[in-house]
Design an enzyme around this catalytic site. Structure first.
Site, mmCIF file in Angstrom:
data_model
loop_
_atom_site.group_PDB
_atom_site.id
_atom_site.type_symbol
_atom_site.label_atom_id
_atom_site.label_comp_id
_atom_site.label_asym_id
_atom_site.label_seq_id
_atom_site.Cartn_x
_atom_site.Cartn_y
_atom_site.Cartn_z
ATOM 1 N N SER A 1 0.782 -1.143 0.099
ATOM 2 C CA SER A 1 0.644 -0.111 -0.047
ATOM 3 C C SER A 1 0.654 1.048 0.023
ATOM 4 O O SER A 1 0.630 2.257 0.251
ATOM 5 C CB SER A 1 -0.749 -0.237 1.590
ATOM 6 O OG SER A 1 -0.278 0.022 2.418
ATOM 7 N N HIS B 1 -3.983 -3.263 -5.800
ATOM 8 C CA HIS B 1 -4.145 -3.418 -4.032
ATOM 9 C C HIS B 1 -5.277 -3.490 -3.224
ATOM 10 O O HIS B 1 -6.338 -3.065 -3.830
ATOM 11 C CB HIS B 1 -2.735 -1.062 -4.162
ATOM 12 C CG HIS B 1 -3.857 -1.249 -2.267
ATOM 13 N ND1 HIS B 1 -4.179 -0.312 -2.361
ATOM 14 C CD2 HIS B 1 -3.352 -2.135 -2.134
ATOM 15 C CE1 HIS B 1 -3.633 -0.006 -1.100
ATOM 16 N NE2 HIS B 1 -3.861 -0.769 -0.198
ATOM 17 N N ASN C 1 -5.674 5.685 -0.055
ATOM 18 C CA ASN C 1 -4.951 5.490 1.256
ATOM 19 C C ASN C 1 -4.128 6.982 1.255
ATOM 20 O O ASN C 1 -4.422 7.779 2.067
ATOM 21 C CB ASN C 1 -3.527 4.746 1.186
ATOM 22 C CG ASN C 1 -3.996 3.360 2.030
ATOM 23 O OD1 ASN C 1 -5.707 3.485 2.099
ATOM 24 N ND2 ASN C 1 -3.578 2.534 1.400
ATOM 25 N N GLU D 1 -6.896 -1.691 -6.251
ATOM 26 C CA GLU D 1 -6.109 -0.162 -7.138
ATOM 27 C C GLU D 1 -5.137 -1.171 -8.396
ATOM 28 O O GLU D 1 -4.669 -2.005 -7.637
ATOM 29 C CB GLU D 1 -5.698 0.633 -6.539
ATOM 30 C CG GLU D 1 -6.268 1.290 -5.591
ATOM 31 C CD GLU D 1 -5.757 2.673 -4.702
ATOM 32 O OE1 GLU D 1 -5.639 4.131 -4.422
ATOM 33 O OE2 GLU D 1 -4.879 2.069 -3.713
HETATM 34 N N1 CAA Z 1 -15.600 -11.475 6.073
HETATM 35 C C1 CAA Z 1 -16.497 -12.500 6.289
HETATM 36 N N2 CAA Z 1 -17.311 -11.394 6.960
HETATM 37 C C2 CAA Z 1 -17.293 -10.142 7.827
HETATM 38 C C3 CAA Z 1 -16.315 -10.138 7.718
HETATM 39 C C4 CAA Z 1 -14.600 -11.066 6.531
HETATM 40 N N3 CAA Z 1 -13.749 -10.542 6.890
HETATM 41 N N4 CAA Z 1 -15.993 -8.859 8.417
HETATM 42 C C5 CAA Z 1 -17.035 -8.696 8.590
HETATM 43 N N5 CAA Z 1 -17.703 -9.341 8.101
HETATM 44 C C6 CAA Z 1 -19.385 -9.447 8.222
HETATM 45 C C7 CAA Z 1 -19.870 -9.509 9.641
HETATM 46 O O1 CAA Z 1 -19.974 -10.454 10.278
HETATM 47 C C8 CAA Z 1 -21.273 -8.819 9.323
HETATM 48 O O2 CAA Z 1 -22.506 -9.514 8.773
HETATM 49 P P1 CAA Z 1 -23.921 -9.626 9.639
HETATM 50 O O3 CAA Z 1 -24.617 -8.687 8.760
HETATM 51 O O4 CAA Z 1 -24.252 -10.325 9.149
HETATM 52 O O5 CAA Z 1 -23.628 -9.175 11.154
HETATM 53 C C9 CAA Z 1 -21.106 -7.976 7.690
HETATM 54 O O6 CAA Z 1 -19.999 -8.376 7.392
HETATM 55 C C10 CAA Z 1 -21.209 -6.024 8.385
HETATM 56 O O7 CAA Z 1 -20.242 -6.029 9.423
HETATM 57 P P2 CAA Z 1 -20.482 -5.630 10.317
HETATM 58 O O8 CAA Z 1 -21.723 -5.054 10.654
HETATM 59 O O9 CAA Z 1 -19.391 -5.269 11.866
HETATM 60 O O10 CAA Z 1 -19.676 -3.649 10.088
HETATM 61 P P3 CAA Z 1 -20.292 -3.035 8.845
HETATM 62 O O11 CAA Z 1 -21.836 -3.399 8.372
HETATM 63 O O12 CAA Z 1 -19.534 -1.539 9.259
HETATM 64 O O13 CAA Z 1 -20.057 -2.905 7.611
HETATM 65 C C11 CAA Z 1 -17.248 -2.620 6.328
HETATM 66 C C12 CAA Z 1 -18.053 -3.736 7.846
HETATM 67 C C13 CAA Z 1 -17.618 -3.335 5.308
HETATM 68 C C14 CAA Z 1 -15.933 -2.912 7.376
HETATM 69 C C15 CAA Z 1 -17.120 -1.055 6.635
HETATM 70 O O14 CAA Z 1 -17.458 -0.842 8.115
HETATM 71 C C16 CAA Z 1 -16.861 0.085 6.013
HETATM 72 O O15 CAA Z 1 -16.616 0.075 4.953
HETATM 73 N N6 CAA Z 1 -15.687 0.433 6.627
HETATM 74 C C17 CAA Z 1 -13.976 0.832 6.248
HETATM 75 C C18 CAA Z 1 -13.108 0.463 5.908
HETATM 76 C C19 CAA Z 1 -12.083 0.609 5.316
HETATM 77 O O16 CAA Z 1 -12.127 1.694 4.322
HETATM 78 N N7 CAA Z 1 -11.201 -0.157 4.823
HETATM 79 C C20 CAA Z 1 -9.935 0.140 4.294
HETATM 80 C C21 CAA Z 1 -8.913 0.542 4.841
HETATM 81 S S1 CAA Z 1 -6.972 1.257 4.435
HETATM 82 C C22 CAA Z 1 -6.606 0.042 3.896
HETATM 83 O O17 CAA Z 1 -7.136 -0.842 3.785
HETATM 84 C C23 CAA Z 1 -5.004 -0.561 5.203
HETATM 85 C C24 CAA Z 1 -4.137 0.079 4.068
HETATM 86 O O18 CAA Z 1 -4.132 -0.086 3.232
HETATM 87 C C25 CAA Z 1 -3.495 1.185 5.193
#
Ligand code: CAA
Length: 279
Positions: free
Chosen positions: A115, A136, A186, A148
């Site tokens: 990243s 990515h 990012n 990406e």
């Molecule tokens: N595998 C399968 N299912 C998963 C999972 C996984 N790894 N993680 C969560 N879930 C499931 C949960 O169990 C939940 O299922 P139910 O609906 O049955 O309860 C569902 O997905 C939704 O999860 P949550 O209710 O916990 O939370 P949410 O509705 O907020 O969704 C999310 C979760 C998609 C992560 C959302 O919060 C989101 O988009 N957050 C932002 C994430 C983000 O910005 N990521 C980029 C980070 S930057 C990076 O990647 C790092 C870097 O390079 C520096």
């Protein structure tokens, strides 16, 4: 088509899972047997969650059967694509790419999930720089729709086109990005999270209210401080520092509070303490 993944941490494991769910044969490698053991447990848990949703027609045991978990890198040799997801360290990456270049068939596309590191420098470590690019993914990989595709200076257009078709085949969307510090998402996301840390540091609002503000006022799925804890404050510090170093632009300076929290060993969710507590 066979996909190789190097590194079975949270990203590598998620990437292997996504390809396996779409019917690819996958080889997931790591140096440590224990890491692979944990990866299998995590993948099974994730697949079980996904399979419980009506719209998904997935049988966890079938998906797991299409993944080979191994410490033997030679098994990556005949892969069509190998995606590297090891630690964010240029020396480690170039050394692994040199090794992959020797092990893998000449047709194999070598990609990095970095990243923050320059794909151009990684590509230059191989004898097939035109077949090297960045792919990515975002955390959590099974849920996040975007990938990406990063072209190194040397990457051929044909490789980018092939990768975008492959990404489409795993039900993700891609954007094409030039090799530049932190790429697109990012580059925007990390300074935004750091701005939230400045706001917190200046005592303008509580962590809860900052996160509530960005969720309800800007429609973000989760607040920036909560997201910081999930990404890991150590990782966040590293990438913001990298952005600052590479650009020399003071707008990317690192919040003092972030440095202090990392020095204290508070990395967020993984250590139990960050902007929130995780008992
Ligand atoms: N595998 C399968 N299912 C998963 C999972 C996984 N790894 N993680 C969560 N879930 C499931 C949960 O169990 C939940 O299922 P139910 O609906 O049955 O309860 C569902 O997905 C939704 O999860 P949550 O209710 O916990 O939370 P949410 O509705 O907020 O969704 C999310 C979760 C998609 C992560 C959302 O919060 C989101 O988009 N957050 C932002 C994430 C983000 O910005 N990521 C980029 C980070 S930057 C990076 O990647 C790092 C870097 O390079 C520096």
């Amino acid at each position: 088509m066979k996909i190789g993944v190097l590194g079975s941490g949270i990203m590598g494991n998620g990437i292997a899972q996504v390809f396996a769910m779409s019917g690819y044969n996958v080889v997931l490698t790591d140096l440590k047997k224990e890491a692979l053991h944990q990866a299998r447990i995590d993948m099974e848990q994730s697949l079980t969650k996904i399979s419980k949703k009506k719209e998904n027609n997935i049988k966890p045991s079938d998906v797991l059967q299409s993944v080979v978990f191994t410490t033997d890198k030679e098994q990556l040799a005949d892969s069509d694509i190998v995606i590297e997801a090891i630690i964010e360290n240029m020396k480690a990456k170039t050394s692994v790419f040199r090794e992959l270049d020797e092990i893998c068939d000449s047709k194999t596309i070598l990609a990095s999930n970095t990243s923050s590191l320059a794909i151009t420098e990684i590509a230059a470590a191989t004898n097939r720089p035109e077949k090297v690019c960045g792919i990515h993914f975002f955390n959590p990989v099974p849920l996040m729709k975007l990938v990406e595709i990063i072209s190194a200076e040397q990457t051929s257009n044909e490789i980018v086109d092939r990768i975008s078709k492959v990404i489409e085949s795993v039900n993700k969307e891609s954007i094409q990005v030039k090799d530049t510090p932190l790429f697109v998402v990012n580059r925007i996301l990390v300074p935004m999270i750091c701005e939230a840390i400045f706001v917190f540091e200046e005592g303008i609002a509580t962590a809860d209210d900052i996160d509530k503000g960005m969720k309800l006022g800007a429609g973000h799925p989760m607040g920036p401080l909560k997201l910081a804890d999930i990404i890991g404050l150590d990782t966040l510090l590293y990438v913001q520092k990298m952005l600052f170093q590479e650009t020399g632009d003071s707008k990317y300076r690192v919040p003092k509070l972030l440095k202090k929290m990392v020095r204290a060993g508070n990395f967020g969710q993984k250590t139990g303490k960050g902007f929130y507590d995780y008992p």
